[in-house]
Structures are given as C-alpha cells and as structure tokens.
Design a protein around this motif. Sequence first.
Motif, PDB file in Angstrom:
ATOM      1  N   SER A  65       0.687  -1.177   0.165  1.00 51.96           N
ATOM      2  CA  SER A  65       0.055   0.037   0.024  1.00 51.96           C
ATOM      3  C   SER A  65       0.934   1.214   0.062  1.00 51.96           C
ATOM      4  O   SER A  65       0.451   2.152  -0.695  1.00 51.96           O
ATOM      5  CB  SER A  65      -0.802  -0.108   1.250  1.00 51.96           C
ATOM      6  N   ALA A  66       1.943   1.209   0.610  1.00 51.76           N
ATOM      7  CA  ALA A  66       2.637   2.362   0.680  1.00 51.76           C
ATOM      8  C   ALA A  66       3.496   2.655  -0.384  1.00 51.76           C
ATOM      9  O   ALA A  66       3.907   3.910  -0.439  1.00 51.76           O
ATOM     10  CB  ALA A  66       3.863   2.285   2.062  1.00 51.76           C
ATOM     11  N   ILE A  67       4.004   1.456  -1.209  1.00 53.86           N
ATOM     12  CA  ILE A  67       5.040   1.914  -2.257  1.00 53.86           C
ATOM     13  C   ILE A  67       4.353   1.457  -3.660  1.00 53.86           C
ATOM     14  O   ILE A  67       4.554   2.449  -4.417  1.00 53.86           O
ATOM     15  CB  ILE A  67       6.008   0.945  -1.989  1.00 53.86           C
ATOM     16  N   LEU A  68       3.540   0.523  -3.787  1.00 55.39           N
ATOM     17  CA  LEU A  68       3.141   0.251  -4.945  1.00 55.39           C
ATOM     18  C   LEU A  68       1.666   0.703  -5.249  1.00 55.39           C
ATOM     19  O   LEU A  68       1.222   0.642  -6.504  1.00 55.39           O
ATOM     20  CB  LEU A  68       3.195  -1.260  -5.174  1.00 55.39           C
ATOM     21  N   MET A  69       0.847   1.030  -4.312  1.00 56.55           N
ATOM     22  CA  MET A  69      -0.624   1.110  -4.435  1.00 56.55           C
ATOM     23  C   MET A  69      -0.913   2.368  -5.579  1.00 56.55           C
ATOM     24  O   MET A  69      -1.567   2.206  -6.569  1.00 56.55           O
ATOM     25  CB  MET A  69      -1.414   1.397  -3.244  1.00 56.55           C
TER      26      MET A  69
ATOM     27  N   LYS B 266      -2.536   4.255 -11.113  1.00 56.80           N
ATOM     28  CA  LYS B 266      -2.370   4.920 -12.247  1.00 56.80           C
ATOM     29  C   LYS B 266      -2.116   4.091 -13.295  1.00 56.80           C
ATOM     30  O   LYS B 266      -2.393   4.619 -14.476  1.00 56.80           O
ATOM     31  CB  LYS B 266      -1.180   5.954 -12.158  1.00 56.80           C
ATOM     32  N   TRP B 267      -1.563   3.046 -13.344  1.00 62.29           N
ATOM     33  CA  TRP B 267      -1.086   2.072 -14.506  1.00 62.29           C
ATOM     34  C   TRP B 267      -2.363   1.324 -14.853  1.00 62.29           C
ATOM     35  O   TRP B 267      -2.887   1.278 -16.174  1.00 62.29           O
ATOM     36  CB  TRP B 267       0.060   0.992 -14.176  1.00 62.29           C
ATOM     37  N   ILE B 268      -2.976   0.495 -14.117  1.00 64.33           N
ATOM     38  CA  ILE B 268      -4.088  -0.197 -14.485  1.00 64.33           C
ATOM     39  C   ILE B 268      -5.661   0.307 -13.960  1.00 64.33           C
ATOM     40  O   ILE B 268      -6.672  -0.122 -14.505  1.00 64.33           O
ATOM     41  CB  ILE B 268      -4.096  -1.709 -14.050  1.00 64.33           C
ATOM     42  N   GLY B 269      -5.586   1.428 -13.054  1.00 68.02           N
ATOM     43  CA  GLY B 269      -6.886   1.867 -12.783  1.00 68.02           C
ATOM     44  C   GLY B 269      -7.581   1.222 -11.763  1.00 68.02           C
ATOM     45  O   GLY B 269      -7.130  -0.021 -11.563  1.00 68.02           O
TER      46      GLY B 269
END
Length: 477
Positions: free
Chosen positions: A323-327, A332-335
């Motif tokens: 959640s902190a890094i990749l969310m 933004k990438w896949i919505g």
Amino acid sequence: MNNCDFGDCDSLGPKKKISSVAPPEQSDAESPRMRSSMETDHGANTNNSQKDRIALLVTYLNIVLYALCFQLQRPVEPFLVTSLSTQAGGNSAQVSRTYGQLQSFFNAVQTIGSPLVGILLDRIGIRNASVVVFASTALSYLILAYATDMNLLFLSKVPTVLQAAFLVAQATASTATGGDTAARAQALGRMTTAYTIGATIGPALGGWLADHGDLYFSAKLAVVGSLVSVILSWAFLPTSTFNAKTAKEEEKTVPLTDSLKRSLSIGLRPNVFPLLAVKLVGGAVASIFSTALPLVLTQQLHFDASQLGLGMSASMFSVAGFSAILMAPLAKWIGPDGMVSLGLFGRACMSPVMAMILSWTGTAYSLDSKTMVVVQVTTVSVFHALSAHSLATGLTTQTTGTVDKDEQGALLGLEHSLFSLARIAGPAIGTTLLASKSNNLDGFWLVAGCSAAIDFLLMSFLVLTQRKESSQITKKM
C-alpha cells in the motif's frame, strides 16, 4: 492555477503597471485592502488544510490502534473457543461448529451496525461518531477480557454493532481529500497501510501472549488502546462530515427509515450495484476461506498460537508495504477496475495453491521440517492477502467516486453492511465444506475450489457489466 490563487499577485508585472496609472489616493487605499483580503483567504485555506492534515494523521493513528487491538485477538480466538468448548464437554467437530457460529454471529451484528454508523456519520459528524465507535469497541474487549464461558464470549460481540472504525476512517479520508480522485485513492491506500501496521504487530503479539499462558491479557490491552482512540477522536477530529449544512439542517429531521431507504436507493444505482454485488459475493468467498484455513492449520497441521499469529502478521506486513509503495503507481497504471480484476485473479490462483500445500504436507512432517511448512503456508497467505487488498481498494475507490460527497457516508455504511452480511453465511459454509469429507485436508480442497470458481465468475460478471455500460454510453453519444 496561477499565483493569484495563493495571494501573491503583488509580485506580478501587470499588477505594478496598472497601479502606477491609478491615482495615488486610490492606489494607497485599495492596495492594503486587497492585500488584506487575499491574506485572509490564504490564511483560511491554510488553516483548513492544516486541520485536514491533522485529522488524517490522527485517523491513521486511530486505525493503527484499532487494528492492533482487533488483531491481538485473532490467533487467540480459535484456542479460546477450543478451551471453553472443551470445558463444556465439546469434541473437535463441536469446536469447529462453535467457531463458525461465533464468526457468523459477529458478522450478523456488524451487518446491523454498519448502516447505523454510516447514518451517525451524516447526523452527528466524524468526531462524535468516532468517539461512539471506539467506546463501543472498548466495551466489547472489556467483556471479552472476563469471558470465562461461551455465553460471555458471544456477549462480547454485541457491542461490536458499532465497531466500524474503518468506515469512519474512510469517511474522514473522503472528506479531507474533497473531489480529488487520486488523493482519495492515496488516502484510502494509506488508511489500509495504517491498518496493516497495527495488524502486523497484533497477531504475532497476541499469539506470543497466548503461548505464555494468558488467553485474556490481549483483550485487556485492547481496552486501553480503544480508550486512547476515544481521547484522540474527541480532541482532533472534525465535528462534521461531508456537508455540514446538510447534516445539521436536513439529516436531523429525516426519519431513520428514510435514511435506510436512501442508502438502499444509492446501492441500487446502475453504476453502483455491480460493484456492491462483487463486494457482497467476494466477501462471502473471503469469509469461507478465512474461516476454514485456521481450523486446518490448528487441528490438522498442529500450528500453535505464535505460528498462526506469525503467518497473519507476515501477510499484513506485506500488504502495508504494498500500500505504501506500489498502490499509487498500480492505480495509475491499470486503474481501479484493473485492480479489482487483478485481485480476483490472484485470489482464484492462490486458493488451490494453498490446498495443494496443505495436502502434500498433511500431518506427516517432522518437527525439523515444520519451519518449512510454516514458510510455505505464510508465503501463499501473503500473495492471497495482496490480491484481496487490491480487490478491496479498487472497489472502494470506484464506489466512492460514483456518488456525491453528502452521499458517501451512507454508501460506506452500506458497503460495510454488505461485507458483514456476506460473512454471516461464509463461516457456516466453510465449516460445512470441511466436514463434508472424511478429514479437513480433503474438505479444504472443496473450500479452495469453490472460492476459485466464484472469483473467476465475478471477473466475468464485471467484464460483461463494463461492456454493457460502455455500449450504453456509446448509444447516448
């Protein structure tokens, strides 16, 4: 946006040229007044922004405490049920049945309470609703701390009718971020990160306390943590939520039944209903899986409380980091819709993988190899938890973006109610599937197969729904 929006127009070139043409008296009189007005607006915006930041920070802290207190009990509860059932003369099958009944009762209470908390948010505001929620939570843990028989254990779940701290947190995030979709998604992700921080520490600590001979000390700690959240909520959270005028002038005069009807009408909207349907059915799948797995691990694989808690903590820690890094990049990438599909696909894959590991392991492993078994189970649990988190965050981001601000409290209450409703039947289904075979290991294959099949069906349902909406939009254009 230009610098005028921040009250810095005095530094712009065109402003200086115009003021030099104006008579000195007019320029001297208007310039301080205009500057004062701009500074006042800037100060008001700064104060509001600062209050929003403080409210979010306090809410993050409250969620950490809430998750810590709640998750302290998770690895303890199966052993507490076993202990109290055994004292009453129950066997292994009765223990499993009682554990499932306890989970179903808890979620039935939550189903009733979640819409009430959503209505409270709209009527009495975030601060008062949060105080009520955490006070009720403290009462629940207080009863649990002295639950020496099954009746008291079930009674401890009654105050959880108002235990909807994450709903209040979501309302705070939606209010503080306004109409900014990206900021809302980020705040919701951070809210889940805050939850998983507490949830990472909670199971491991609760399991350790249980292994050291006290099944009730974690509940006593949870009472203290919940009372701290009561104080923080009263001191720092905003008094109102969403639209203050609506809450004060309109909601107080609306009967409770009308408020419930309003929540239902929101849920039946064409752009909301499919998402809530996925949340309802997906919640049932999660409940089936999460009820069956601890029973197999404790009864067949003989995990102790600390090992069970360690696996839960590892899953929560992974979700917190995700959640902190990749969310945000993933959103933004896949919505949000892509996050939902990815979550369903991941869960559908991990369920049978877990069944394979449990079947291969069985009970025929030595103490030396038990560490490897714990690692394997924990690894699959982590990927399953990450998938479930992607699914939940994607759904909430979409649903909260489809309604007006003054409807978000009712919608979030409805969402939590549906999620709890799904978990009423889930534990009973999970324990029934386990008992349908000669042993729980074979029964878990049914649990995994049903869970995977339903998740794939939900993916297909969403694809068909999205195509239908796209075709309708195309016709209107």
